[in-house]
Motif scaffolding. Structure first.
Motif, PDB file in Angstrom:
ATOM      1  N   LEU A 238       0.816  -1.269  -0.002  1.00  0.00           N
ATOM      2  CA  LEU A 238       0.056   0.009   0.083  1.00  0.00           C
ATOM      3  C   LEU A 238       0.810   1.225   0.069  1.00  0.00           C
ATOM      4  O   LEU A 238       0.569   2.193  -0.738  1.00  0.00           O
ATOM      5  CB  LEU A 238      -1.044   0.076   1.224  1.00  0.00           C
ATOM      6  N   VAL A 239       1.794   1.275   0.939  1.00  0.00           N
ATOM      7  CA  VAL A 239       2.747   2.361   0.846  1.00  0.00           C
ATOM      8  C   VAL A 239       3.667   2.473  -0.358  1.00  0.00           C
ATOM      9  O   VAL A 239       3.707   3.681  -0.840  1.00  0.00           O
ATOM     10  CB  VAL A 239       3.668   2.243   2.146  1.00  0.00           C
ATOM     11  N   GLN A 240       3.989   1.579  -0.665  1.00  0.00           N
ATOM     12  CA  GLN A 240       4.681   1.457  -2.099  1.00  0.00           C
ATOM     13  C   GLN A 240       4.105   2.201  -3.391  1.00  0.00           C
ATOM     14  O   GLN A 240       4.315   2.917  -3.906  1.00  0.00           O
ATOM     15  CB  GLN A 240       5.290   0.245  -2.503  1.00  0.00           C
ATOM     16  N   ASN A 241       2.870   1.747  -3.318  1.00  0.00           N
ATOM     17  CA  ASN A 241       1.998   2.010  -4.421  1.00  0.00           C
ATOM     18  C   ASN A 241       1.748   3.502  -4.505  1.00  0.00           C
ATOM     19  O   ASN A 241       1.576   4.118  -5.335  1.00  0.00           O
ATOM     20  CB  ASN A 241       0.681   1.182  -4.394  1.00  0.00           C
ATOM     21  N   ASP A 242       1.381   4.190  -3.323  1.00  0.00           N
ATOM     22  CA  ASP A 242       1.272   5.510  -3.093  1.00  0.00           C
ATOM     23  C   ASP A 242       2.289   6.241  -3.664  1.00  0.00           C
ATOM     24  O   ASP A 242       2.076   7.244  -4.422  1.00  0.00           O
ATOM     25  CB  ASP A 242       0.678   5.904  -1.853  1.00  0.00           C
ATOM     26  N   LEU A 243       3.387   5.774  -3.133  1.00  0.00           N
ATOM     27  CA  LEU A 243       4.511   6.680  -3.517  1.00  0.00           C
ATOM     28  C   LEU A 243       5.058   6.664  -5.028  1.00  0.00           C
ATOM     29  O   LEU A 243       5.331   7.528  -5.803  1.00  0.00           O
ATOM     30  CB  LEU A 243       6.112   6.128  -2.651  1.00  0.00           C
ATOM     31  N   LEU A 244       4.817   5.458  -5.633  1.00  0.00           N
ATOM     32  CA  LEU A 244       4.932   5.466  -6.947  1.00  0.00           C
ATOM     33  C   LEU A 244       3.851   5.932  -7.682  1.00  0.00           C
ATOM     34  O   LEU A 244       4.237   6.710  -8.965  1.00  0.00           O
ATOM     35  CB  LEU A 244       4.711   3.817  -7.643  1.00  0.00           C
ATOM     36  N   ALA A 245       2.807   6.045  -7.194  1.00  0.00           N
ATOM     37  CA  ALA A 245       1.705   6.905  -7.907  1.00  0.00           C
ATOM     38  C   ALA A 245       1.705   8.299  -8.251  1.00  0.00           C
ATOM     39  O   ALA A 245       1.685   8.997  -9.115  1.00  0.00           O
ATOM     40  CB  ALA A 245       0.091   6.693  -7.312  1.00  0.00           C
ATOM     41  N   VAL A 246       2.536   8.875  -7.089  1.00  0.00           N
ATOM     42  CA  VAL A 246       2.847  10.374  -6.939  1.00  0.00           C
ATOM     43  C   VAL A 246       3.620  10.749  -8.070  1.00  0.00           C
ATOM     44  O   VAL A 246       3.293  11.891  -9.129  1.00  0.00           O
ATOM     45  CB  VAL A 246       3.577  10.754  -5.737  1.00  0.00           C
ATOM     46  N   MET A 247       4.754  10.114  -8.472  1.00  0.00           N
ATOM     47  CA  MET A 247       5.755  10.348  -9.610  1.00  0.00           C
ATOM     48  C   MET A 247       4.781  10.034 -11.029  1.00  0.00           C
ATOM     49  O   MET A 247       4.906  10.923 -11.887  1.00  0.00           O
ATOM     50  CB  MET A 247       6.969   9.903  -9.411  1.00  0.00           C
ATOM     51  N   ALA A 248       4.273   8.696 -10.922  1.00  0.00           N
ATOM     52  CA  ALA A 248       3.736   8.430 -12.397  1.00  0.00           C
ATOM     53  C   ALA A 248       2.601   9.227 -12.648  1.00  0.00           C
ATOM     54  O   ALA A 248       2.546   9.571 -13.928  1.00  0.00           O
ATOM     55  CB  ALA A 248       3.501   6.731 -12.156  1.00  0.00           C
ATOM     56  N   GLN A 249       1.735   9.730 -11.713  1.00  0.00           N
ATOM     57  CA  GLN A 249       0.722  10.488 -11.983  1.00  0.00           C
ATOM     58  C   GLN A 249       1.153  11.726 -12.857  1.00  0.00           C
ATOM     59  O   GLN A 249       0.729  12.268 -13.688  1.00  0.00           O
ATOM     60  CB  GLN A 249      -0.300  10.718 -10.921  1.00  0.00           C
ATOM     61  N   ALA A 250       2.233  12.366 -12.213  1.00  0.00           N
ATOM     62  CA  ALA A 250       2.783  13.765 -12.684  1.00  0.00           C
ATOM     63  C   ALA A 250       3.181  13.714 -13.994  1.00  0.00           C
ATOM     64  O   ALA A 250       3.333  14.527 -14.753  1.00  0.00           O
ATOM     65  CB  ALA A 250       3.724  14.414 -11.593  1.00  0.00           C
ATOM     66  N   VAL A 251       4.065  12.579 -14.063  1.00  0.00           N
ATOM     67  CA  VAL A 251       4.656  12.429 -15.503  1.00  0.00           C
ATOM     68  C   VAL A 251       3.651  12.147 -16.526  1.00  0.00           C
ATOM     69  O   VAL A 251       3.947  12.771 -17.699  1.00  0.00           O
ATOM     70  CB  VAL A 251       5.615  11.189 -15.477  1.00  0.00           C
ATOM     71  N   ASP A 252       2.713  11.443 -16.233  1.00  0.00           N
ATOM     72  CA  ASP A 252       1.783  11.179 -17.295  1.00  0.00           C
ATOM     73  C   ASP A 252       0.881  12.392 -17.671  1.00  0.00           C
ATOM     74  O   ASP A 252       0.664  12.555 -18.897  1.00  0.00           O
ATOM     75  CB  ASP A 252       0.884   9.873 -16.941  1.00  0.00           C
ATOM     76  N   ALA A 253       0.541  13.088 -16.684  1.00  0.00           N
ATOM     77  CA  ALA A 253      -0.232  14.318 -17.050  1.00  0.00           C
ATOM     78  C   ALA A 253       0.396  15.289 -17.624  1.00  0.00           C
ATOM     79  O   ALA A 253      -0.002  15.986 -18.680  1.00  0.00           O
ATOM     80  CB  ALA A 253      -0.702  14.755 -15.652  1.00  0.00           C
ATOM     81  N   ALA A 254       1.785  15.405 -17.081  1.00  0.00           N
ATOM     82  CA  ALA A 254       2.603  16.643 -18.253  1.00  0.00           C
ATOM     83  C   ALA A 254       2.777  16.021 -19.496  1.00  0.00           C
ATOM     84  O   ALA A 254       2.882  16.754 -20.444  1.00  0.00           O
ATOM     85  CB  ALA A 254       3.941  16.596 -17.280  1.00  0.00           C
ATOM     86  N   ALA A 255       2.973  14.560 -19.711  1.00  0.00           N
ATOM     87  CA  ALA A 255       3.327  14.003 -21.077  1.00  0.00           C
ATOM     88  C   ALA A 255       2.155  14.456 -22.050  1.00  0.00           C
ATOM     89  O   ALA A 255       2.355  14.782 -23.339  1.00  0.00           O
ATOM     90  CB  ALA A 255       3.581  12.637 -21.085  1.00  0.00           C
ATOM     91  N   LEU A 256       0.955  14.467 -21.518  1.00  0.00           N
ATOM     92  CA  LEU A 256      -0.267  14.534 -22.126  1.00  0.00           C
ATOM     93  C   LEU A 256      -0.801  15.900 -22.494  1.00  0.00           C
ATOM     94  O   LEU A 256      -0.951  16.626 -23.568  1.00  0.00           O
ATOM     95  CB  LEU A 256      -1.465  13.891 -21.635  1.00  0.00           C
TER      96      LEU A 256
END
Length: 413
Positions: A238-256
């Motif tokens: 659970l902790v790992q998924n949240d930390l991964l999501a923070v960066m992944a979400q920012a990169v995906d939104a910026a790329a689009l």
């Protein structure tokens, strides 16, 4: 004979043209050599064409790493990296996290700041994550008599925007150091049919370049000490998924849709070769087909759509034509025969059609986790403050490879 790696098919054809009317043993031998060279070059070009076609339709994948390193990296969780920075915590998994950080530093040359731990997040850069913090249920009159059983495996997660750039085929360049320049051809030499003794057009191709430069994205979060200290694999996940999501979400939104302002990467939508508006709520089949023409005109081969909120339901309910049996604009997750990925990271009501292999996502080094167990407010609650930093950038190789539809207000509205 010049090496085939230094020659092109057109060069070989020119040499063949020069001797086609001649004869003799040396000419025959030379002709055979050139014909063999042409066959080799044509085969190489055919193989490259197959790879190019596959690249347009295949999901993007990170472009580095080896099998043993992947196994070692996947053998510990980010929670281990967090625990490795907590005073008094020493166990086998903590030691492994420190060794992994040292190995990442050796491979990338990136040094952690202020005693932080390096964590390679490449495999999860586009993984949908499912964790947030939440409150337990309210207590009843007999709460003191009823023990609370924590079930992290049943955690109720946030509903997050889908991450779609990798699914659509964006190329991920990881392990970058310094600014990265990518040459790009912007024009070609001309060719023309002429009459006898008339001059052929002259000119060379023109070129420019793309620059990828690291832009830093970070987040500060607070975690319960008990959650971090949990030995349960579910709690750690659970902790790992949240930390991964923070960066992944920012990169995906910026790329689009990143606008390039305030240190944000500039994404696909602001740079698309064609942007067209449609009346909100009334998108038609001809307007969809016209986007295919946009890319045909630009010699681009699209491989998928990115669809914003509200579009999918509208298109699934909109007939292609008024005639019975014409079908709906969007059926079975496809739009005009191409896969459509939807996400709230695409502006509401917008659609993007493109050749997504022209989207590059660059990652510098790895994400860095820095734990601060002494931050004043977190300390008072017995919690732990965590800072996550990742450097990344986005580049669009060919802006003409993308076309965008955006909604406009209905007339009279």
């Amino acid at each position: 004979m010049t090496s085939t790696t230094e020659r092109t098919l057109s060069t070989v054809m020119t040499d063949l043209e020069a001797i086609k009317g001649k004869s003799g043993p040396d000419i025959d031998r030379r002709w055979a050599e050139l014909a063999a060279e042409a066959d080799t070059l044509k085969a190489r070009e055919n193989r490259q064409a197959v790879l190019d076609n596959l690249a347009r339709s295949a999901p993007g994948t990170p472009l580095s790493g080896d099998e043993k390193y992947q196994e070692a990296r996947n053998g510990f969780t980010i929670v281990d990296a967090v625990r490795a920075q907590m005073p008094g915590v020493t166990d086998t998994r903590v030691g492994r996290a420190k060794e992994m950080s040292a190995e990442i530093e050796r491979r990338t040359g990136q040094k952690p700041q202020q005693g932080g731990i390096l964590v390679d997040l490449t495999p999860a850069a586009e993984t949908r994550a499912t964790m947030t913090t939440g409150a337990q249920g309210t207590a009843g009159e007999a709460a003191d008599l009823i023990p609370t059983q924590q079930r992290p495996d049943q955690f109720v997660s946030l509903l997050r925007a889908r991450l779609i750039t990798k699914l659509l085929g964006a190329a991920v360049l990881d392990g970058l150091t310094g600014n990265v320049g990518i040459p790009r051809q912007t024009g070609a030499a001309a060719a023309a049919w002429t009459g006898e003794n008339q001059q052929f057009p002259a000119g060379n191709g023109t070129y420019d370049g793309l620059i990828l430069s690291p832009k830093t994205c970070g987040s500060i979060a607070e975690l319960s000490r008990n959650t971090v200290m949990q030995s349960s694999p579910s709690a750690q996940q659970l902790v790992q998924n949240d930390l991964l999501a923070v960066m992944a979400q920012a990169v995906d939104a910026a790329a689009l849709a990143g606008d390039g302002a305030n240190f944000t990467p500039k994404g696909v939508i602001p740079q698309a070769g064609v942007t067209t508006q449609y009346t909100a709520g009334s998108l038609t089949w001809p307007e969809i087909l016209a986007r295919l023409t946009d890319l045909e005109t630009a010699n681009a081969v699209p491989n998928g759509w990115a669809v914003g909120a509200g579009v999918r339901a509208m298109l699934m309910a909109t007939p292609k034509a008024a005639s019975v049996g014409s079908g709906f604009i969007m059926e079975d997750g496809t739009l005009a025969g191409l896969p459509a990925q939807w996400s709230a990271n695409v502006p509401a009501g917008s659609l993007v059609l493109g050749d997504w292999s022209n989207l590059l996502i660059g990652l510098w080094g790895v994400a860095e986790i820095l734990v601060n167990p002494y931050a004043s407010e977190a300390y008072q609650r017995g919690n732990i403050q965590i800072r996550v930093i990742q450097s990344a950038d986005v580049a669009v190789r060919r802006t003409q490879a993308f076309t965008v539809l955006t909604p406009k207000a209905a007339s009279g509205g």
